[in-house]
Design an enzyme around this catalytic site. Structure first.
Site, short mmCIF file in Angstrom:
data_model
loop_
_atom_site.label_atom_id
_atom_site.label_comp_id
_atom_site.label_asym_id
_atom_site.label_seq_id
_atom_site.Cartn_x
_atom_site.Cartn_y
_atom_site.Cartn_z
CG HIS A 72 0.07 12.92 -36.87
ND1 HIS A 72 -1.40 11.81 -37.09
CD2 HIS A 72 0.55 13.22 -38.06
CE1 HIS A 72 -1.31 11.26 -38.53
NE2 HIS A 72 0.04 12.14 -38.98
CE LYS A 107 4.06 -13.28 4.96
NZ LYS A 107 2.35 -14.64 5.20
CE LYS A 146 0.90 -6.18 -15.54
NZ LYS A 146 0.01 -7.16 -14.65
CG MET A 164 -8.02 -4.96 -3.26
SD MET A 164 -8.24 -7.30 -2.97
CE MET A 164 -8.79 -7.03 -1.48
CG LEU A 165 -7.10 -1.24 -8.35
CD1 LEU A 165 -7.58 0.23 -8.87
CD2 LEU A 165 -6.57 -1.92 -9.62
CB ALA A 166 -0.24 -1.69 -6.57
CG HIS A 167 -2.29 2.13 -9.36
ND1 HIS A 167 -2.06 1.15 -9.96
CD2 HIS A 167 -4.03 2.61 -9.55
CE1 HIS A 167 -3.75 1.51 -10.47
NE2 HIS A 167 -4.56 2.31 -10.51
N GLY A 191 -11.01 -13.24 -7.64
CA GLY A 191 -10.88 -12.41 -7.09
C GLY A 191 -9.65 -11.75 -5.71
N GLY A 214 -7.31 -13.29 -14.19
CA GLY A 214 -7.62 -14.68 -14.80
C GLY A 214 -7.54 -14.41 -16.38
#
Length: 467
Positions: free
Chosen positions: A445, A34, A51, A319-322, A272, A186
């Protein structure tokens, strides 16, 4: 009328990945969006812009707080140009959305702009600027995502009482931002504005922040954010949010049922998200929704109408993009007669604050509730040479393993680059590794990843080497 093998409604990470996978598998595919840009919430007003602002604000914060300890002296005052920071964020969003459009073109997917709604189970109306076109689709994937949720007594004016969408494009740094909700969104946006100079107060109804994650991570993150100047009111129930000019007044009951009053110039409501099916006209296709407004699906993400599927935020689960991406691929492959599988226990969760928080598998609280006997291995980030070298000494890695079999049941981490480190844990758990398996793998290391090995050693007969 155009006819397609598959129509995907929604172009977020779930939708556009589903469309690409369908096209790769030889299906004639259309994607309906849309808005004028592709990418959905994640790319436009979610993951990507947040991000970008987290990284920009991190650089600013380091410049004014930490560069000097690294021997970097900046003469004069380090100044914030919020307008330029927002322009950079918008540029990142634009480039990413353009990338999705490129992928649609590359895979010969028709992009149809407008609001998609069912006419019946095989026909979809697409309305734009008062005009409607109808397409026929043998199969349809609903990928309409989610929108920010709200509390019934809060009026969102989107100027001073705002959601995450508005928080991503403020024209000034708040003097005092009050964040309602101590979850991922948040805390991330709260940290952005705290770094830029705002006073930030987080109000959380439950007794801890990031309440769905392991309590060890909640405690550590709250401790670190407090050091950074963020204030917290947990076990606190917001009763009212009122605006008086440029002032926001919040009344709430604290953990002792005593009324408190907070005043700020911005209130970010971050309680949420809700599934978004507005305008879908699902009932015309006979598609059922549950009592939370989500599309009902079976284990194959198929609705009660056999040729219609649903994925991502609009169905049950995190509810996660991946997660949405994995579901998009799975549905496409099911349509092609393949037998894909998703282990929802192994979908990682990440909070992109600094330090970052990441987890996969069962929390300690869940294992206790399920009566599973387990052992624990912990390792503090401050014990790593790499952490001391970079100055990122906050955090820990915690590994939970089955007491008898040593199989890794959960990995919980907070520290530098844990958003990337969690992939090691997911890989190990996909192959049902034991804590000893991880402990015996060579880790370069000095790296942050050594904390994963050390936590695994700690879970294996308390064999950690560097504490």
């Amino acid at each position: 009328m155009s006819t397609y093998d598959v129509a995907v409604i929604g172009s977020g990470p779930g939708g556009y990945v589903a469309a690409i996978r369908c096209a790769q598998l030889g299906m004639k595919t259309a994607i309906i969006e849309k808005y004028s840009t592709l990418g959905g919430t994640c790319l436009n007003v979610g993951c990507i812009p947040s991000k970008a602002l987290l990284d920009s604000s991190h650089h600013f914060h380091d410049a004014i707080k930490h560069f000097e300890e690294h021997g970097i002296e900046i003469p004069g005052e380090v100044k914030l140009n919020l307008e330029k920071m927002m322009e950079r964020k918008s540029s990142v969003v634009s480039q990413t959305c353009d990338g999705v459009k490129f992928l649609m073109d590359k895979n010969k997917i028709d992009v149809l702009e407008g609001v998609g709604s069912f006419k019946d189970k095989t026909h979809i109306n697409i309305e734009k600027d008062g005009e409607t076109q109808t397409i026929e689709a043998k199969k349809t994937i609903i990928a309409t995502g989610s929108k920010p949720a709200n509390l019934p007594f809060i009026e969102l004016d989107k100027e001073r009482v705002i959601t995450s969408t508005e928080a991503l494009k403020l024209k000034e740094v708040p003097k005092h931002m009050i964040v309602i909700g101590g979850g991922v969104i948040g805390l991330e946006l709260g940290q952005v504005y705290r770094r830029l100079g705002a006073e930030v107060t987080v109000v959380e109804f439950l007794d801890r922040i990031i309440p769905t994650m392991d309590s060890a991570l909640s405690k550590e993150l709250q401790k670190v954010l407090k050091k950074q100047g963020v204030k917290f009111h947990t076990s606190t129930k917001v009763k009212s949010v009122e605006r008086n000019g440029d002032e926001i007044i919040i009344k709430a009951d604290d953990k002792k049922d005593k009324e408190i009053e907070l005043k700020g110039d911005y209130c970010l409501v971050s309680v949420g998200r809700r599934p978004f099916t507005d305008g879908l006209n699902a009932e015309a296709a006979g598609v059922e929704l549950d009592d939370k407004g989500r599309v009902k699906v079976n284990d194959h993400l198929q609705t009660n109408v056999e040729n219609i599927y649903a994925i991502g935020d609009v169905v049950r689960g995190a509810m996660l993009a991946h997660k949405a991406e994995e579901e998009g691929s799975m549905v496409a492959e099911l349509m092609a007669g393949q037998k894909p599988h998703i282990d929802y226990n192994l979908i990682p969760g990440v909070v992109y604050t600094w330090p970052e928080v990441a987890a996969v598998g069962k929390t300690e609280e869940q294992l206790k509730e399920e009566g599973v006997k387990y052992k624990e291995g912990k390792f503090p980030m401050r014990a790593l040479g790499r952490s001391r070298a970079s100055g990122d000494i906050d955090g820990l890695v915690k590994i939970l393993a089955d007491e008898k079999t040593d199989e890794v049941l959960g990995v919980h981490m907070i520290g530098a680059r844990t958003a990337d480190l969690i992939a090691e844990a997911v890989t190990a758990m996909e192959f049902r590794a034991s804590a000893e398996d991880i402990a015996r793998m060579s880790h370069a290391h000095p790296t942050y990843a050594e904390a994963v090995k050390e936590a695994a050693l700690a879970a294996t007969e308390n064999r950690a080497l560097h504490i």
